[in-house]
Design a protein around this motif. Structure first.
Motif, mmCIF file in Angstrom:
data_model
loop_
_atom_site.group_PDB
_atom_site.id
_atom_site.type_symbol
_atom_site.label_atom_id
_atom_site.label_comp_id
_atom_site.label_asym_id
_atom_site.label_seq_id
_atom_site.Cartn_x
_atom_site.Cartn_y
_atom_site.Cartn_z
ATOM 1 N N ARG A 1 -5.944 3.318 6.201
ATOM 2 C CA ARG A 1 -5.160 2.754 5.114
ATOM 3 C C ARG A 1 -5.010 1.247 5.301
ATOM 4 O O ARG A 1 -5.020 0.756 6.429
ATOM 5 C CB ARG A 1 -3.762 3.371 5.059
ATOM 6 N N ASP A 2 -4.817 0.550 4.184
ATOM 7 C CA ASP A 2 -4.671 -0.905 4.236
ATOM 8 C C ASP A 2 -3.255 -1.348 3.934
ATOM 9 O O ASP A 2 -3.018 -2.536 3.714
ATOM 10 C CB ASP A 2 -5.639 -1.570 3.258
ATOM 11 N N ARG A 3 -2.313 -0.401 3.896
ATOM 12 C CA ARG A 3 -0.925 -0.731 3.590
ATOM 13 C C ARG A 3 -0.003 0.187 4.377
ATOM 14 O O ARG A 3 -0.477 1.118 5.034
ATOM 15 C CB ARG A 3 -0.666 -0.610 2.085
ATOM 16 N N ASP B 1 3.037 0.338 -3.089
ATOM 17 C CA ASP B 1 3.390 -0.593 -2.021
ATOM 18 C C ASP B 1 3.252 0.073 -0.663
ATOM 19 O O ASP B 1 2.839 -0.557 0.321
ATOM 20 C CB ASP B 1 4.833 -1.076 -2.198
ATOM 21 N N VAL B 2 3.634 1.312 -0.594
ATOM 22 C CA VAL B 2 3.505 2.114 0.628
ATOM 23 C C VAL B 2 2.988 3.487 0.238
ATOM 24 O O VAL B 2 3.139 3.920 -0.907
ATOM 25 C CB VAL B 2 4.854 2.254 1.379
ATOM 26 N N THR C 1 5.938 -6.206 2.042
ATOM 27 C CA THR C 1 4.967 -5.643 2.984
ATOM 28 C C THR C 1 3.986 -6.728 3.388
ATOM 29 O O THR C 1 3.755 -7.700 2.666
ATOM 30 C CB THR C 1 4.197 -4.462 2.368
ATOM 31 N N ARG D 1 -0.062 -3.445 7.089
ATOM 32 C CA ARG D 1 0.483 -2.099 7.238
ATOM 33 C C ARG D 1 1.963 -2.096 7.602
ATOM 34 O O ARG D 1 2.515 -1.055 7.951
ATOM 35 C CB ARG D 1 -0.310 -1.327 8.304
#
Length: 921
Positions: A513-515, A475-476, A306, A309
């Motif tokens: 969100r940051d991912r 991770d997500v 990743t 995002r």
């Protein structure tokens, strides 16, 4: 001597053990006297177990228990006619332990070897005895059960006993799709291969490959089992399945740890073909020992990570266009265990423009991974749990996971088993513990699970669970925030609460969100269930729920309309799914979506949420190619504030393209066309673009169309296409006159009050009765969208209906453009409308515009209906058209008034005043 195997498929003796006498009485040490059954197979398919009844203890939450006490279901509670409405139904039910036994002959040339038992897919806990000795147990729901029967085989006849227990000995959650009657059914038995294997006394038990793209090394981690030598010589051979890549071979000697661990690295080079959805380069790797023992695995060179995002595969941003597989396979109960069946299923996904499958609270067999590797499909697997004592939308439930119960340790064992069995497959890109967990400590526990699992195996992405929680360790995130309708929204969601437009996206949600964020279970829009297709259910699970719904249709006199209901409601369902998908694609930083679903869901009260039935077959209203136009690697998008215009207005739109293909596109030209409803070209033009970068949502330009010179009222289509490719998309638009037609309608009485209508009817006048929804009897909540999930599981969440079935050829609709099904223009009427309950009127009253009821109630509903009342002629409309200040409602009212003022208005069915009053509060 190399490994050998013999199939144990065939006849076995079976004894059911509902009181667990077998362990107390040491049945494994005796010759069982029972019923001959065939394994592989299930007990229910062979007539073992009890017929279902009101006493059956099901595996799954029954969200609405009215079946057990409501008089309407009384005939279906009787033995011989027992039919539940809340899921598919087995002919026989058995939950408990079952003993299977047979003799096995070990050949002379196997003497002294190690013997193994392989059970490909048991359902529940297994315990195994070889002659009188218990050799082990397994309780995995995700991988084959393997046992070492003997380290020094003795030729001759031996007694093999297997006990299968399908109770929830570990509470993985009664609604988990790995076990639940909501989906596959809680069957007892063994599916797939059952084999006796012979190996040397030293063999390869595990073999994992870890490509390192930074230094071009391929790390090998293996485990040698049995008589473990301190050093061994191994041969590693790698062959491409399809690509023209020369085979590679290494022979080397390495030290082996005391526990059998063997690790080494070889150079594979950075130029090896990579695996992804567009070029699924698959390799076979074989690790062989000097004694002839070997293990072969499938793998691919696939780099996954990743960045902000984004999810990147081999350095290129991907967008996961997914749908759920909920383990509903009615013919067998269990999922397919052969590769060809999975090829067919996954090709169906790809034909619908999808590149991703989420296995909701279960893990598929190896065949699914092999087919996904071959076809280039990204898989999300879950560890067979839905650990939540409340089940639906209860992140704060009192019990679930992380509280020290046996499921905590079981999850860790199951995770290791899944990674060991399937970890090499390049299609395996995402692992979640399960679905929507509960328990006061689930966050802390799952945070640790993510950390530990990623450290053991960094080859894929990890998330704590689907739905929630959103943890820093993920991770997500897989969450429901980026979707149009949330549970409990009812008529407030965007599709029901806001006029149709194509502007909306989920950017504001994503930016919190940051991912990477994948939208969780979007859609859940229903069509009417195909109740006429019960003949397809010839195996383990039968559609008794459909039979019950069909009986209800027949009692209402609507059975002959079942296919029309499926088609018309399906067209509306497809519209809503399309808006869900395009909204996701209009969101610049969203990582993907997961539809619920592509196929119908058979449980939780019956949820026909798919454009396909539960067998992955079309229901007849949406072709795969049609969906692939707006759900694919490259999709043209149109942003506009309305789908409805008057002739003096202009369509002003932004043209965009969501491009997640294999490479950048250069020197492109987007062609646009305006076409009439009949397909006639009205206008056209083009927009040029120098470069369309891969992995982005790109702006193409501005489109403006004036309507003044065009015919109205009319429906038009805006068509966009990318020149030189098959990329194309289109949107329906409606154009209406600036001012309504004023008649002459002097002889027609229009009112919203029955008391005002009755004198006019008595004098023989034609009357238009426009009823506001608050004065319509019956309490049917009508909206634009169809039912969300179902009304059974959601405690009657609105709307309660499945759209309209129109008769566009009827003279009442002569100047109102419409198809036979609901389309977007109808929102401007339906958002302030109610459904007329026609059950109190003669059955001959056939609505001009019919409302499709839910499949539990099957009431005769209408939006517009005509009838005679005494000497008068009446047209009733379930919407206050004169009070709705929009061009659609005005045009519908004009069309109805024209009809009332014409000679064609001659209703044939008479109703009494009392019957008429049954429509009104």
């Amino acid at each position: 001597m190399p490994a050998a195997r013999t199939s144990l498929a065939g006849k076995w003796i079976c004894v059911l053990d509902p009181k667990d006498a077998g362990l107390r009485e040491s049945w494994a040490r005796t010759r069982l006297d029972g019923t001959l059954v065939h394994l592989p197979g299930t007990l229910a398919a062979q007539g073992l177990g009890d017929p279902p009844s009101v006493e059956t203890h099901w595996t799954g939450t029954i969200f609405d228990r009215s079946f057990f006490d409501s008089s309407r279901y009384a005939p279906y509670r009787e033995l011989g006619n027992f039919k539940v409405p809340f899921w598919l139904q087995p002919e026989r039910v058995y939950v408990g332990s079952a003993w299977f036994q047979r003799d096995v002959e070990v050949p002379e040339d196997w003497a002294g070897s190690t013997l193994h038992l392989f059970l490909q897919r048991p359902h529940g806990q297994t315990r195994v005895w070889w002659d009188d000795a218990e050799v082990g147990s397994s309780d995995s729901l995700s991988v084959p059960h393997r046992f070492v029967l003997s380290r020094s085989a003795e030729p001759g006849v031996h007694r093999l006993t297997v006990r299968v227990d399908n109770r929830l000995n570990v509470d993985v959650g009664e609604n988990a799709h790995s076990v639940s009657d909501h989906t596959q059914g809680n069957w007892n038995g063994v599916a797939g291969r059952i084999e006796l294997l012979r190996t040397e006394n030293t063999w390869v038990e595990d073999f994992q490959l870890y490509p390192n793209f930074g230094d071009g090394q391929l790390r090998v981690k293996a485990r040698i089992a049995g008589e473990v030598p301190p050093r061994c010589r191994v041969t590693l051979a790698i062959n491409a399945v399809r690509d023209e890549v020369p085979p590679a071979r290494w022979s080397l000697e390495r030290e082996v740890a005391v526990d059998g661990a063997l690790e080494f690295s070889v150079e594979f080079g950075r130029a090896a073909p990579r695996w992804d959805e567009f070029s699924p380069a698959v390799f076979h790797a074989r690790l062989a020992l000097e004694n002839g023992e070997s293990k072969t695995v499938t793998f691919g060179f696939r780099e996954l990570h990743t960045e902000g995002r984004a999810i990147l595969v081999n350095g290129r941003r991907v967008f996961l266009r997914g749908a759920l597989d909920c383990c509903a396979y009615p013919r067998t109960g269990h999922p397919p265990v052969d590769v060809e069946s999975w090829r067919e299923i996954l090709r169906t996904f790809k034909l619908h423009g999808l590149n991703h499958v989420r296995f909701h609270s279960w893990c598929p067999p190896r065949a699914a991974f092999e087919a996904a590797d071959e076809l280039g499909v990204y898989l999300q697997v879950e560890c067979s749990i839905w650990p939540n004592s409340v089940a639906v939308l209860a992140f704060n439930s009192p019990a679930g996971i992380g509280d020290g119960s046996p499921v905590d340790a079981w999850l860790r064992r199951e995770t290791e088993a899944i990674l060991r069995e399937h970890g090499n497959h390049p299609s395996f890109v995402l692992l979640a513990a399960g679905n929507e967990p509960g328990g006061p400590h689930h966050k802390e526990f799952l945070a640790g699970w993510v950390r530990e699992t990623r450290a053991k195996d960094p080859r894929r992405l990890y998330t704590a669970a689907s739905g929630w929680p959103e943890l820093p360790e993920n991770d997500v995130h897989v969450h429901s925030d980026p979707r149009i309708h949330q549970w409990g929204d009812g008529l407030k969601c965007r599709l029901n609460g806001s006029p149709p437009a194509t502007l909306a996206d989920h950017q504001a949600v994503v930016e919190k969100r940051d991912r990477p964020l994948i939208s969780h279970e979007i859609g859940q829009w229903c069509s009417y269930p195909p109740v006429y297709d019960t003949g397809e259910y010839t195996g383990y699970l039968r559609a008794r729920n459909y039979e019950l719904f069909r009986d209800s249709l027949e009692k209402s006199g609507l059975a002959d309309q079942a296919r029309d209901f499926v088609w018309a409601s399906g067209k509306l369902q497809a519209l809503c799914y399309r808006e869900e998908i395009e909204t996701s694609l209009r969101t610049r930083d969203l990582a993907g979506f997961q539809l619920l679903g592509l196929a119908d869901f058979p449980g939780q009260g019956t949820a026909p949420v798919g454009v396909l039935d539960v067998f992955w077959k079309s229901k007849g209203y949406l072709e795969p190619a049609e969906r692939a136009r707006y759900c694919g690697p490259t999709v043209l998008l149109l942003r506009t504030s309305s789908r409805v215009f008057t002739r003096s207005e202009h369509l002003i739109a932004s043209v965009e393209i969501a491009h997640y293909g294999a490479a950048d596109l250069r020197d492109g030209k987007v062609l646009w066309e305006l076409r009439s409803a009949s397909g006639e070209l009205v206008r056209s033009g083009s927009l040029s673009v120098a470069r369309i970068p891969v992995g982005e949502l790109s702006s193409i330009g501005r489109l403006e169309i004036g309507w003044r010179e065009l015919a109205a009222p009319a429906k038009y289509r805006v068509v966009l296409s990318l020149q030189g490719t098959e990329v194309e998309n289109e949107w329906d638009m409606w154009v209406y006159p600036d001012a309504p037609d004023t008649g002459p309608f002097e002889d027609v009485t229009a009112t919203d009050r029955l008391e005002a209508a009755l004198p006019a009817l008595a004098s023989g006048k034609p009357v238009l009765l426009e009823l506001p929804p608050e004065r319509i009897a019956g309490g049917v909540a009508l909206g634009f969208s169809p039912i969300f999930w179902n009304t059974w599981c959601t405690q009657r969440q609105a709307p309660h209906t499945l759209g309209l079935l129109c008769h566009p050829e009827h003279p009442a609709l002569a100047v109102f453009p419409t198809e036979r099904h609901t389309n977007w223009q109808w929102w401007h009427v339906l958002h302030r409308a109610g459904a007329l309950v026609l059950d109190g009127l003669p059955r001959e009253v056939s609505p001009i515009v019919q409302v499709i009821d839910d499949w539990y109630s099957n009431r005769r509903l209408g939006l517009i209906a005509e009838m005679r009342v005494g000497e008068g002629r009446l047209l009733v409309c379930g919407a206050p058209l004169s009070a709705l200040d929009n061009p659609v409602a005005r045009q519908l009212r004009v069309s109805l008034l024209r009809y009332l003022a014409s000679e064609a208005f001659r209703p044939g069915v008479a109703v009494t005043e009392a019957q008429l009053r049954s429509l009104i509060v």
